[in-house]
Design an enzyme around this catalytic site. Structure first.
Site, PDB file in Angstrom:
ATOM      1  N   GLN B 241       8.679  13.681   5.133  1.00  0.00           N
ATOM      2  CA  GLN B 241       8.039  12.688   5.947  1.00  0.00           C
ATOM      3  C   GLN B 241       9.303  11.623   6.282  1.00  0.00           C
ATOM      4  O   GLN B 241      10.363  12.024   5.783  1.00  0.00           O
ATOM      5  CB  GLN B 241       7.068  11.594   5.194  1.00  0.00           C
ATOM      6  CG  GLN B 241       7.614  11.275   3.874  1.00  0.00           C
ATOM      7  CD  GLN B 241       6.358  10.730   3.058  1.00  0.00           C
ATOM      8  OE1 GLN B 241       5.286  10.523   3.527  1.00  0.00           O
ATOM      9  NE2 GLN B 241       6.715  10.591   1.844  1.00  0.00           N
ATOM     10  N   HIS B 271      -3.533  -3.567  -3.382  1.00  0.00           N
ATOM     11  CA  HIS B 271      -3.332  -2.923  -4.509  1.00  0.00           C
ATOM     12  C   HIS B 271      -4.094  -3.547  -5.693  1.00  0.00           C
ATOM     13  O   HIS B 271      -4.544  -2.544  -6.607  1.00  0.00           O
ATOM     14  CB  HIS B 271      -1.830  -2.997  -4.998  1.00  0.00           C
ATOM     15  CG  HIS B 271      -0.825  -2.196  -4.121  1.00  0.00           C
ATOM     16  ND1 HIS B 271      -0.448  -2.526  -2.904  1.00  0.00           N
ATOM     17  CD2 HIS B 271      -0.829  -0.805  -3.887  1.00  0.00           C
ATOM     18  CE1 HIS B 271       0.386  -1.441  -2.163  1.00  0.00           C
ATOM     19  NE2 HIS B 271      -0.135  -0.257  -3.033  1.00  0.00           N
ATOM     20  N   ASP B 315       3.063  12.066  -6.661  1.00  0.00           N
ATOM     21  CA  ASP B 315       3.292  11.963  -5.148  1.00  0.00           C
ATOM     22  C   ASP B 315       4.248  13.251  -4.517  1.00  0.00           C
ATOM     23  O   ASP B 315       5.221  13.468  -5.359  1.00  0.00           O
ATOM     24  CB  ASP B 315       4.107  10.536  -5.182  1.00  0.00           C
ATOM     25  CG  ASP B 315       4.311  10.145  -3.665  1.00  0.00           C
ATOM     26  OD1 ASP B 315       3.381   9.233  -3.084  1.00  0.00           O
ATOM     27  OD2 ASP B 315       5.121  10.732  -2.848  1.00  0.00           O
ATOM     28  N   ASP B 349       2.654  18.437  -4.391  1.00  0.00           N
ATOM     29  CA  ASP B 349       1.597  18.197  -3.360  1.00  0.00           C
ATOM     30  C   ASP B 349       0.333  18.213  -4.501  1.00  0.00           C
ATOM     31  O   ASP B 349       0.117  18.778  -5.379  1.00  0.00           O
ATOM     32  CB  ASP B 349       1.402  19.566  -2.790  1.00  0.00           C
ATOM     33  CG  ASP B 349       0.298  19.195  -1.656  1.00  0.00           C
ATOM     34  OD1 ASP B 349      -0.758  18.860  -2.085  1.00  0.00           O
ATOM     35  OD2 ASP B 349       0.436  19.943  -0.436  1.00  0.00           O
ATOM     36  N   ALA B 350      -0.482  16.932  -4.568  1.00  0.00           N
ATOM     37  CA  ALA B 350      -1.378  16.908  -5.477  1.00  0.00           C
ATOM     38  C   ALA B 350      -2.527  17.814  -5.251  1.00  0.00           C
ATOM     39  O   ALA B 350      -2.979  17.964  -6.390  1.00  0.00           O
ATOM     40  CB  ALA B 350      -2.237  15.331  -5.029  1.00  0.00           C
ATOM     41  N   ASP B 367      -4.385   6.901  -3.754  1.00  0.00           N
ATOM     42  CA  ASP B 367      -3.621   6.053  -2.667  1.00  0.00           C
ATOM     43  C   ASP B 367      -2.996   6.989  -1.868  1.00  0.00           C
ATOM     44  O   ASP B 367      -1.690   6.974  -1.444  1.00  0.00           O
ATOM     45  CB  ASP B 367      -2.913   4.961  -3.420  1.00  0.00           C
ATOM     46  CG  ASP B 367      -2.429   4.013  -2.557  1.00  0.00           C
ATOM     47  OD1 ASP B 367      -2.932   3.725  -1.537  1.00  0.00           O
ATOM     48  OD2 ASP B 367      -1.376   3.265  -2.811  1.00  0.00           O
TER      49      ASP B 367
END
Lengths: 557, 510
Positions: B241, B271, B315, B349-350, B367
């Site tokens: 990204q 948050h 993440d 990658d989750a 999130d």
């Protein structure tokens, strides 16, 4: 991974350097200008191992069989999907004493797969549309594999989500941009010819999907034996090409004709002009339930796929039949025993360099027809002929990429590698991303590039196939992919290329309802035939159905 | 002979030189305060180093004996190169090197010395033609006018419209132009050979700066700065990204692929609302999973509970988590949460992570970015939520950020329905974050084997110290959904049919 082991004369692994590319491909030079140094990559040129067959053809004298023949209930010749499915059905019937003779070092035929660290990958067949509820046998296999989780009383088939092709399923590279889906035209404008003809075509395919003959059979079903063989309008489609049919129906949209041509090349390795209109319509209509009331509801059966493609099914079945499969056993002869009650199968055991003999009550011949005339004694005596059986040549390249090619933000949701990535107006079919189903969208992956050879005479295609070297094919793959991904060369770490001489049966005009195909499916004494070529269309479902049907004939006579 | 050149041209020369010099100083000071924080210290240090470097330069000018004109132009060209590239170099270096401060002050020193050499040399060149009293008065006047222009242009015109990187390159080009122009103005004082050599060098530097100007787009695109309307202080194009940090007044903002992730001004509201309803609804929380949230801000909230023994942050982008660990303003904002010994950072990658994971958790905080692409959309599918259950303990709770229910009701309710369809017991809740507007979340409980347990959200423990927004009674109100956020009829988001991505595109797209 399958490689052409024991076939040193034909296997041509070659290496090359980056410098060499500069001299041979102008495209590579463009890539070179982007400033990143390219790592040289290499790979192997592979092909199915036909060495024994070719050696026999060229006059090689086989050794004499040693030892007494072994006895079995059924010997299956060929360990592709048809042969493995026959074994599966025989086991369901309680017939255990079965041997599968496979010429190559691994079972699977064109559904075989390979594995690198980044991902498993297919060597050819790579997906199956969700079977409709009437395809009960296949649904049972998928239930056994925990892929199909439920088939409800009203015919709803539920597939575990991870086996359904995840979005983005497909995209097409057209005029410098990736578009979602496979249609290379804007369909935003309702009154455009491209859109109107697409809608008209879809409606017509839906009508074909709804059509039933006097026995209540679908016009186009998978497997095709469950569809009609008596509806004259359906049968007549086989008399003209799909191109002719589209012209007759007034379909002149370039985008639509490209889409249908793509479908024909994808499933049959034939152009629009070469494909029987029956097969052309089959491609679309057989995958529609026919229950849709509007275009919005009209959706083809969802696609199931796996990183290793249909190798997933091969792995399941060959694990189950590990003890029955004998690899590197090339069958050289199938004869009737003098008593007439059983069959004798002779095979060359490559690993041990010896001949073996097997006596069987029944033989399932799960190999293509062009081998039947060479291996089966009675075949020609029975007045059989398979000259209309034509098989297409294919090239399949697997490329190990260290990272995904960059995407342009302009392409919106299509700016992400899909499962199937098609380059419009290319001779290739584009590429499939092997790691798609694992959920990874970044990092290394393996892509599988498909290219059918489309010459009118498949023999010429095969000649081209065999004459060309790894370098030749690598240059073609690179030039093709570079159109959509200019920097692809800098990402490739390895490229293995498979040449399939007889990749799939071709449903050319007149073949589907010709005499030869119908005759070929009939048993010859205790030999029962099982191969997708008997269906005229090289689908996994057809190979499976033929295998199951042949198995059911065993023990009956 | 030089007096043939009109005087005003020479003074214009001085003006440009002075403006450029001050611009470089302001650039360095601004960059330092953006990147390193604490603007008083940074500006003070930069000004100090720069002024003393000017002194060093002036002093060094006495060692220039012959070829004063040539040396002057050479210095012009050198300033053009070093000053012009200063902001881009510092910008790129910040993400790459650990000794950023040394580089920063090294460059300030170098530029200062070169600028310090300029005026004394120019005055020596001009002294032949002017009375000394007149010379000093005029040169210094124009020097100070230049400084005034720079200090006015910089905040009003340059930073908002050009951004730091382009400002730097533009003034480098101006400097180079002065140098090349100088070869004409001072032509009588130069040999033919040195004119050719100087011009060649001058044009090479112009070429470099022009290329830099064109390439600056990959660093910070002009359109990006215009869209964001704030000075960009950090950008990085990771393989995953584009990360951009902007700064205005006392606050900074993080953008991923052009989408605002937080504003330091009010992120605490988001948050706190994301984390505390989850953790406070369980008696005991030992192991917490945070998916997405590479900024470390959700982890900061989780770490407020002493009972939490482990936090696993998954993440995708190492560039993002490393920014959270090292980028001073962010590190300060997240209270250095990612370097806490209880925290394990996993860059994966989750979706892929979840298929391979063995450990189980009491609470999961989700999130992820909004589902603006299929690669993010897959993280909101029934398949993903079912995989998530495999890493949750019985009676685990999760909270999920679900975009704005006001702007994107279909997207919001699609995520909630998908959670329900995946076997979670789901409750909607919302808060308002000034920067974002009304923001929606899902509170979901995985009851495991006990499906009869349908208790709604309830606070079961005291909130930790240090919260700025939530207390027990405010937390209750989050679960009261106003009438304009009523459920809408939507489909379930599945891996093979990602309706959510299409809803989202419709609702947020232009």
């Amino acid at each position: 991974m399958s490689s052409a082991q024991g076939n040193e004369t034909l296997k041509q692994p070659t290496r090359r350097t980056w410098i060499k590319w500069l001299g041979t491909t102008p495209l590579a030079m463009l890539v070179g200008c982007s400033g990143k140094p390219s790592a040289a990559f290499s790979g192997e040129l592979l092909q199915p191992d036909l060495s024994v067959g070719h050696r026999i053809r060229d006059g090689w004298k086989l050794p004499q069989p040693t030892g007494a023949p072994s006895k079995h209930a059924v010997v299956i010749v060929g360990g592709g999907i048809a042969g493995l499915s026959a074994a599966w059905e025989l086991q369901r019937q309680g017939i255990q004493d079965v041997v599968i003779l496979e010429m190559e070092s691994t079972a699977g035929g064109t559904s075989r797969s390979g594995k690198w660290e980044a991902s498993q990958f297919p060597w050819a067949a790579h997906y199956v549309p969700v079977p409709m509820s009437f395809n009960r046998d296949l649904l049972e296999l998928f239930q056994e594999m925990n892929i199909v989780t439920d088939v409800s009383a009203d015919g709803q088939v539920t597939v575990a989500e991870e086996h359904l092709c995840r979005e983005p399923e497909e995209r097409v590279f057209h005029q410098g941009r990736w578009l979602e889906g496979l249609y290379p035209a804007s369909i935003q404008e309702i009154h455009s010819t491209d859109r109107q003809q697409l809608e008209q075509f879809q409606l017509q395919m839906n009508q074909w999907a709804q059509r039933r003959d006097e026995q209540g059979r679908r016009a186009f079903a998978i497997p095709m034996q469950l569809g009609t063989d008596s509806d004259p309008e359906v049968i007549q489609l086989d008399q003209i090409s799909m191109a002719q049919w589209m012209t007759d129906q007034g379909y002149d949209s370039e985008a639509l004709r490209w889409l249908v041509d793509y479908g024909c090349r994808d499933d049959y390795g034939l152009t629009l002009e070469q494909t029987s209109a029956w097969a052309g319509v089959f491609y679309f209509a057989s995958r529609l339930s026919g229950q849709a009331n509007s275009i919005a509801e009209m959706e083809s059966q969802p696609v199931m796929t796996w990183p290793q493609g249909n190798g997933k099914i091969v792995q399941h079945l060959s694990q189950r039949f590990a003890k029955q499969i004998r690899t590197e056993h090339a069958v050289t002869k199938i004869t009737k025993q003098p008593n007439g009650q059983s069959m004798r199968v002779t095979a060359y055991d490559k690993a041990r360099d010896r001949m073996v003999e097997l006596i069987a009550d029944d033989v399932v011949f799960a190999a293509p027809q062009f081998l039947a005339s060479r291996l089966i004694d009675q075949w020609q005596q029975a007045g059989r002929d398979a000259t209309t059986f034509q098989y297409g040549g294919w090239v399949v390249a697997n490329l190990l990429l260290k990272a995904r090619p960059s995407e342009s933000k302009e392409d919106g949701l299509a700016a992400l590698m899909a499962w199937d990535n098609v380059i419009c107006h290319s001779d290739s079919l584009g590429y499939v991303n092997a790691s798609h189903q694992s959920g990874a969208d970044h990092g290394p992956t393996v892509i599988t590039w498909y290219h059918p050879l489309l010459k009118d005479d498949p023999k010429l295609s095969r000649q081209t196939l065999l004459q060309m070297t790894w370098d030749d094919w690598a240059a073609i793959v690179l030039a093709d992919l570079s159109r959509a991904h200019p920097e692809i060369e800098t990402l490739i770490q390895r490229m293995d290329i498979m040449r399939w001489g007889h990749a799939m049966i071709q449903p050319r005009v007149g073949f589907m309802f010709g005499k030869q195909r119908q005759q070929a499916a009939e048993s010859l004494g205790r030999i029962h035939f099982a191969h997708s070529d008997l269906s005229g269309i090289a689908l996994m479902e057809e190979a499976f159905a033929r295998g199951v049907a042949a198995a059911r004939k065993c023990g009956a006579s | 002979m030089i007096n043939r050149a009109p005087n005003y041209l020479l003074y214009l020369n001085v003006l440009v030189i002075a403006t450029c010099g001050l611009i470089y100083e302001l650039l360095a000071g601004t960059l330092a305060s953006y990147l390193l924080g604490d603007s008083v210290t940074q500006f003070s240090l930069v000004i100090g180093v720069y002024l003393s470097a000017l002194g060093i330069g002036s002093w060094l000018s006495r060692y220039v004996d012959t070829g004063v004109a040539r040396t002057f132009i050479e210095i012009e060209i050198a300033i053009a190169l070093v000053g012009g590239l200063s902001a881009p170099i510092l910008f790129i270096a910040f993400a790459q090197i650990a000794w950023f401060r040394i580089l920063l002050f090294g460059m300030v020193l170098l530029i200062g010395i070169l600028v310090g050499l300029e005026l004394p040399l120019l005055m020596r060149i001009l002294k032949e033609n002017l009375d000394f009293r007149e010379l000093v008065a005029r040169v210094l006047t124009f020097d100070y006018i230049g400084a005034l222009m720079a200090s006015l242009l910089f905040p009003i015109l340059l930073v908002p419209h050009l951004g730091l990187v382009r400002t730097s390159l533009l003034f480098g080009l101006l400097n180079a132009a002065v140098g090349i122009w100088g070869t004409s103005l001072l032509r009588p004082l130069l040999s033919q050979r040195s004119v050719t050599g100087l011009r060649t060098r001058g044009f090479i530097v112009v070429g470099i700066l022009v290329v830099g100007f064109i390439k600056a787009d990959s660093l910070t695109s002009l359109s990006e700065e215009v869209i964001l309307q704030k000075p960009i202080v950090f950008t990085q194009h990771s393989p995953f990204q584009r990360i951009v940090v902007t700064k205005d007044k006392e606050n900074f903002q993080l953008y991923l692929n052009g989408n605002l992730q937080f504003n330091s001004r009010d992120e605490y509201r988001y948050h706190e609302a994301l984390v505390h309803p989850a953790i406070s609804s369980r008696d005991q929380v030992h192991d917490v999973l945070v998916l997405g949230g590479g900024d470390g801000l959700a982890v900061r909230e989780v770490l407020r509970y002493p009972s939490v023994k482990t936090v696993t942050l998954v993440d995708l982008d190492p560039a993002m988590t490393s920014l959270a660990e090292k980028f001073p303003p962010l590190k300060e904002l997240n209270q250095d949460s990612l370097n806490d010994e209880r925290v394990t950072v996993i860059n994966q990658d989750a979706f892929v992570w979840a298929t391979e994971q063995q450990k189980t958790f009491d609470v999961a905080i989700i999130d992820f970015p909004d589902p603006s692409s299929y690669s993010v959309g897959k993280l909101y599918t029934t398949r993903f939520f079912q995989m998530l259950q495999k890493v949750l303990n019985d009676d685990a709770v999760i909270t999920v950020q679900c975009t704005s229910p006001l702007v994107a009701p279909q997207s919001y309710w699609c995520i909630l329905n998908t959670l329900s369809a995946s076997g979670f017991l789901v409750q909607p809740y919302q808060t308002s974050v000034p920067t974002f507007g009304v923001w929606g979340f899902a509170y979901a409980r995985y009851t495991g084997t006990d499906v009869s347990d349908t208790r709604p959200w309830q606070s079961r423990r005291a909130l930790p110290d240090g919260l700025r927004y939530l207390d027990q009674s405010t937390m209750q109100t989050l679960f009261q959904m106003p009438a304009d956020i009523a459920p809408v009829d939507v489909k379930i988001n599945r891996l093979n049919d990602q309706v959510l991505v299409r809803y989202y595109e419709q609702e947020w797209g232009s």
